[in-house]
Enzyme design. Structure first.
Site, PDB file in Angstrom:
ATOM      1  N   SER A 185       0.827  -1.193   0.000  1.00  0.00           N
ATOM      2  CA  SER A 185       0.000   0.000   0.000  1.00  0.00           C
ATOM      3  C   SER A 185       0.869   1.254   0.000  1.00  0.00           C
ATOM      4  O   SER A 185       1.645   1.453  -0.920  1.00  0.00           O
ATOM      5  CB  SER A 185      -0.934  -0.056   1.205  1.00  0.00           C
ATOM      6  OG  SER A 185      -1.994   0.841   1.062  1.00  0.00           O
ATOM      7  N   ASP A 201      -9.294  -4.007  -5.719  1.00  0.00           N
ATOM      8  CA  ASP A 201      -8.738  -3.462  -4.473  1.00  0.00           C
ATOM      9  C   ASP A 201      -9.411  -2.118  -4.219  1.00  0.00           C
ATOM     10  O   ASP A 201      -9.284  -1.195  -5.024  1.00  0.00           O
ATOM     11  CB  ASP A 201      -7.227  -3.286  -4.622  1.00  0.00           C
ATOM     12  CG  ASP A 201      -6.539  -2.842  -3.338  1.00  0.00           C
ATOM     13  OD1 ASP A 201      -7.172  -2.122  -2.540  1.00  0.00           O
ATOM     14  OD2 ASP A 201      -5.370  -3.199  -3.147  1.00  0.00           O
ATOM     15  N   HIS A 209      -7.573  -5.816  -0.386  1.00  0.00           N
ATOM     16  CA  HIS A 209      -6.447  -4.885  -0.416  1.00  0.00           C
ATOM     17  C   HIS A 209      -5.137  -5.635  -0.255  1.00  0.00           C
ATOM     18  O   HIS A 209      -4.894  -6.256   0.774  1.00  0.00           O
ATOM     19  CB  HIS A 209      -6.612  -3.856   0.701  1.00  0.00           C
ATOM     20  CG  HIS A 209      -5.546  -2.808   0.727  1.00  0.00           C
ATOM     21  ND1 HIS A 209      -5.055  -2.204  -0.411  1.00  0.00           N
ATOM     22  CD2 HIS A 209      -4.862  -2.254   1.767  1.00  0.00           C
ATOM     23  CE1 HIS A 209      -4.127  -1.324  -0.074  1.00  0.00           C
ATOM     24  NE2 HIS A 209      -3.984  -1.348   1.233  1.00  0.00           N
TER      25      HIS A 209
END
Length: 513
Positions: free
Chosen positions: A229, A455, A483
């Site tokens: 991320s 996602d 995610h």
């Protein structure tokens, strides 16, 4: 995203148009011992004279339980002026269980998430047995985060008020904007007062320079790195600054470095709305779904719930009142993982029956709040502080209202409540300088970029964009929900990442996992 990434990148607006993040784990502590200045790093590379005390330091590791070793490094407060002061960076490592290749540094996201805690308590979540055999898996808290020299803003009571108090004015009105600006300005002033000089230097570029320092002090000639991320932005920034030092970099759940704050918000709003649609579709096919009718009917019910708690907040057992900000957080948090969808159904059922406790439990989990009202870490403060230094913001009411209309048109349910997020950082004590631009990392070794097709927090298009921007980027697509993908999706993704990190094998084309 609030964010930019989990756990994450997310950009969720609270009732005060502020963003918040939560990733709380626990670990151990370490200490640092600095060697006498030298002309080279532990890897033998030459450095500039004023950086010698930092690159020449020798880390002292101590055992800190469960087979872990902990230490602390020092880094310049300001890399452009190393004489200005020092900060500490907390480290923990699990030594390779097999034939050692080197160190693998891990960042779980945020910004504000603790890499130290990710390795200390959840190493099996971020890496598999094969990687743990080949690498010393190293977790670190970036500057401003957790056990490293931290950002500090509010005590627990003030943080509760900041995150959960409902602004008594219709959203988007002049009165609502003015009150939100006051809340934001007060928070920024508290961060500046409590944190001091560090607040100006918590941006990702300084953190990426810290990452090269850690590489060198760990004795690695090249950086091997696994970033999730927000950690993909940190890794890509590193590759841009130090292309010759890139070893094997995996960027999972990628951010697009060239994306503006507005585009981030809009794209994430669409991503979360798509994830909400997917959840509702699955829910309506099940036996215990609190919704009925079509997916569009169910979306209308969600919209009505969000509007109703603003009009008539629901009191929780502890006295807090549930408004749209906390309820939106409670909706978005389980959307990060398809396995959490049953929890989302339970929360919706409770709210429909007038109970706010389940929603606050989810919102608290996201924000790192314990049941006793204390906060597990400083992830919310670090998240805001770092993002305020990484993006440009504009709180002109006319511009924000125009953007709000565009976001709501793209994502009518989620987007409505993610608008006006610029208020949180537009009056920050320090401003972002520069432009958000593509990252090419010219000359870097091949870099793996992983994107999940649905996602919600870091939408797939960002992974496509980053892989295309990087001169040596290779896209790996996971066709699924949730995610990030490595070690939490399928064997195709795992095998591709393991072969790359352990053997340097780069797929010739996207394996389309």
């Amino acid at each position: 995203m609030k964010t930019r990434t989990r756990r994450r990148t997310h950009l969720l607006a609270t009732s005060a148009a502020i963003v918040a993040v939560a990733l709380a784990l626990s670990g151990c502590s370490g200490f640092f011992q600095q060697a006498a200045p030298s002309t080279s790093t532990p890897t033998g590379e030459s450095v500039e004279g004023d950086l010698e005390p930092f690159y020449g330091q020798v880390l002292a590791w101590e055992n800190c339980g469960d087979g872990l070793q902990c230490s602390t490094a020092t880094a310049p407060l300001n890399w452009d002026d190393p004489d200005q002061g020092e900060i500490e960076l907390a480290l923990v490592r699990q030594v390779a269980t097999g034939d050692r290749i080197g160190s693998l540094l891990v960042n779980p996201g945020g910004p504000g998430a603790s890499g130290y805690d990710a390795v200390a308590t959840s190493v099996d979540f971020v890496t598999d047995d094969k990687l743990q055999a080949g690498f010393d898996v190293v977790g670190f808290d970036p500057r401003g985060v957790g056990r490293s020299t931290p950002v500090s803003c509010y005590d627990d009571a003030d943080m509760d008020s900041f995150l959960y108090d409902i602004i008594d004015a219709p959203r988007g009105t002049d009165e609502w904007i003015a009150k939100s600006e006051t809340v934001s300005a007060d928070f920024g002033a508290a961060c500046s007062s409590s944190t001091g000089a560090l607040l100006e230097y918590v941006d990702t570029e300084n953190a990426a320079r810290d990452l090269d320092l850690l590489r060198a002090t760990l004795g690695d000639e090249k950086l091997n790195y696994l970033g999730y991320s927000y950690g993909t932005f940190l890794g890509a920034t590193y590759a841009e600054l130090y292309p010759d030092n890139v070893g094997r970099l995996v960027l999972d759940g990628a951010l697009d470095p060239s994306t503006s704050n507005f585009d981030v918000t809009k794209t994430q709003a669409v991503g979360f709305e798509n994830a909400l649609r997917a959840y509702l579709g699955a829910c309506l096919e099940g036996a215990e779904c609190p919704f009925d009718g079509t997916v569009d009917d169910a979306l209308g019910t969600v919209a009505a719930l969000l509007a109703s708690v603003d009009a008539s907040p629901i009191a929780a057992a502890d006295g807090r009142e549930l408004g749209s900000g906390a309820l939106l957080t409670a909706i978005i948090y389980p959307l990060y993982s398809q396995s959490s969808w049953p929890v989302l159904s339970e929360m919706f059922t409770a709210v429909m029956f007038g109970s706010a406790d389940e929603a606050f439990s989810l919102a608290d989990g996201y924000n790192g709040r314990n049941a006793d009202g204390s906060y597990r870490d400083n992830s919310t403060e670090a998240f805001l502080s770092i993002n305020c230094m990484d993006y440009a913001y504009n709180d002109d009411p006319a511009a924000m209202r125009a953007q709000a209309a565009e976001i709501s048109a793209a994502a009518p349910i989620i987007g409505t409540y993610l608008s006006f997020g610029d208020i949180g950082c537009a009056n920050w004590p320090y401003a972002f300088e520069g432009e958000r631009e593509p990252i090419h990392a010219a000359g870097a070794a091949p870099i793996l970029v992983i994107g999940t097709t649905n996602d919600p927090a870091t939408p797939y298009v960002w992974a496509q964009n980053l892989a295309e921007q990087l001169d040596s980027g290779q896209l790996v697509t996971y066709e699924g929900e949730g995610h990030t993908a490595y070690n939490k999706s399928n064997q195709c993704v795992n095998d591709t990442v393991d072969a790359y990190l352990l053997e340097g094998t780069v797929p010739a084309t996207d394996p389309l996992c």
